[in-house]
Design a protein around this motif. Structure first.
Motif: not given
Ligand code: NDP
Length: 444
Positions: A81-87, A116-126, A371-378
């Motif tokens: 969907f969007n990679s402006a702030i990360g993969p 919102l997590t503050g981590l460098p991640m863009g958005g996608g889904k599948g 929280g799920g995607v935040a720990v995925s970022g971690l």
């Protein structure tokens, strides 16, 4: 605002067969009308038009052979969907209801949540319309291998990093990772939610449910509402619901009802979460079998009426649109104080707005289940560092991220709207971060 009405009309005509996508974008666009007057530069650079159109949509055939030797064909999706702030980052869902509109709505929401997590991640889904219910381990493995045989060419640790969602847990992530490694000939953090023995993070399994309760606590503390000895109901009994229930108990709440797609169980004395985990995660059975152990507990066929139970806190953790306006009215009538979304878009827009108007403390999914995607970022950070952090360290980081998200969305809500309307707060706070990155990167 005229500009926003035009964009809504455009989505309605272009994506008319995608009701969930229309619902998700409409909610966000309504909030953005409050902020765009202050930011004409985002209108000029077409940020919003670009935000509502995925960067890339991939649809593919997934052929596999079942245990009887019959060839089956499912449809696979990945919406980057969007990679402006990360993969691109977001889960894979395996469920018979999956279609392009559902994956697009999830990918769209993910863009804001990840910001919102503050981590460098863009958005996608599948995901896929494959239904894992009743399939053998061998069938699940063959399906996952076939799915990854196409997906692998589109993903990568710096490109797109999928994770789990409905129907995709530790077992499926294992099969998907194995096939990726074989095809790409590379050992990297290309998926999150991995097993601990091959690069997973401690607490990833628990993260969405725990994070939901950390958000709920931050919101309730801020309003002087003590969670101790309160009654909670939680819909679903999957990954998010189970760990939300554990953390709820730890915080002193009594969880009296939980559900699956067939029905719900209700025990005013409080439920045995270990048993529910055993039934759903290990045995993969129906929640009804809880009654084999606790014979006096009530079971009701159909999961919808769970919202009729009197409670202080309601946590929808099953699926989209599981609570409508009538359910929300019933909850308010029964004195509910807080509703926090563990699932993605579990409330209709009418239900969510009704709760806010009724002064119920309401935590929207983009913020509350991040929280799920935040720990995925971690997990991605740990993979890059070739390190693993211990459980307490990850838990402290998760708590801090959820508290920061609450503070951020609450402050943004106060600045742009009504102080308690976290729908507006989450949409605008997520938007501002992504919009500025998009503007600075030019029209791409
Ligand atoms: P799981 O597949 O682990 O569990 C889903 C649960 O919801 C199952 O118990 C399922 O029952 C139940 N369910 C499905 N439909 C209904 C229904 N109509 N009524 C009642 N129960 C229902 O998925 P997750 O727990 O991972 O995901 C749940 C929600 O949370 C989804 O909206 C997902 O997008 C969201 N989410 C998940 C995250 C994660 O980290 N896993 C992160 C952020 C959001 P049954 O066993 O009968 O199928």
């Amino acid at each position: 605002m005229e500009y926003i009405s035009e964009l809504k009309k455009k989505i309605l005509s272009r994506d008319k067969s995608e009701p969930e996508f229309i619902q998700a974008t409409s909610e966000v666009l309504d909030s953005l009308s409050l902020v765009l007057n202050d930011h004409p530069e985002y209108i000029k650079s077409g940020v919003v038009e670009r935000l509502i159109e995925p960067e890339r949509q991939i649809i593919f055939r997934v052929p596999w052979v079942d245990d009887a030797g019959i060839v089956r064909v499912n449809r696979g999706y990945r919406v980057e969907f969007n990679s402006a702030i990360g993969p691109y980052k977001g889960g894979l869902r395996f469920h018979s209801s999956v279609n392009l509109g559902i994956i697009k709505f999830l990918g769209f929401e993910q863009v804001f949540k990840n910001a919102l997590t503050g981590l460098p991640m863009g958005g996608g889904k599948g995901g896929s319309d494959f239904d894992p219910h009743g399939k053998s381990d061998g069938e699940i493995m063959r399906f996952c291998q076939s799915f990854m045989s196409e997906l692998y060419r589109h993903i990568g640790q710096f490109k797109d990093v999928p994770a789990g969602d409905i129907g995709v847990g530790a077992r499926e992530i294992g099969f998907l990772f194995g096939q990726y490694k074989r095809l790409a000939n590379e050992y990297s953090g290309v998926l999150t939610g991995k097993g601990l023995s091959y690069g997973g993070s401690l607490l990833r399994t628990e993260a969405t449910g725990y994070g939901l309760l950390y958000f709920l606590k931050a919101m309730c503390d801020d309003h002087g509402f003590d969670l101790k000895d309160r009654i909670a109901i939680i819909s679903g009994s999957g990954n998010v619901a189970i760990y939300a229930a554990y953390k709820a108990k730890e915080l002193g709440l009594r969880v009296v009802a939980m559900s699956d797609s067939s029905g719900y169980i209700y025990d005013p004395q409080g439920l045995d979460i270990d048993l529910i985990k055993e039934i759903k995660e290990v045995k993969r059975e129906r929640i009804k079998t809880y009654l084999d152990t606790y014979k006096d507990v009530q079971y009701h066929e159909g999961s919808k009426d769970i919202w009729k139970i009197k409670c202080d806190v309601a946590l929808p953790c099953a699926t989209q649109n599981e609570m409508d306006l009538e359910d929300a009215k019933e909850l308010v009538l029964n004195g509910v104080k807080a509703v926090c979304e563990g699932a993605n878009m579990p409330l209709s827009n009418e239900a969510a707005n009704y709760l806010v108007r009724s002064r119920v403390l309401y935590g929207p999914a983009k913020a509350a289940n991040a929280g799920g995607v935040a720990v995925s970022g971690l997990e991605m950070s740990q993979n890059s560092l070739r390190l693993s952090w211990d459980k307490d360290e990850v838990d402290l980081k998760l708590q801090s991220i959820m508290n920061n998200i609450y503070q951020n969305v609450s402050k943004t809500a106060q600045k742009y709207g009504d102080g308690d309307n976290l729908i507006i707060g989450a949409n605008i706070a997520g938007f501002l971060k992504v919009a500025e990155a998009m503007r600075l990167q030019g029209v791409v």
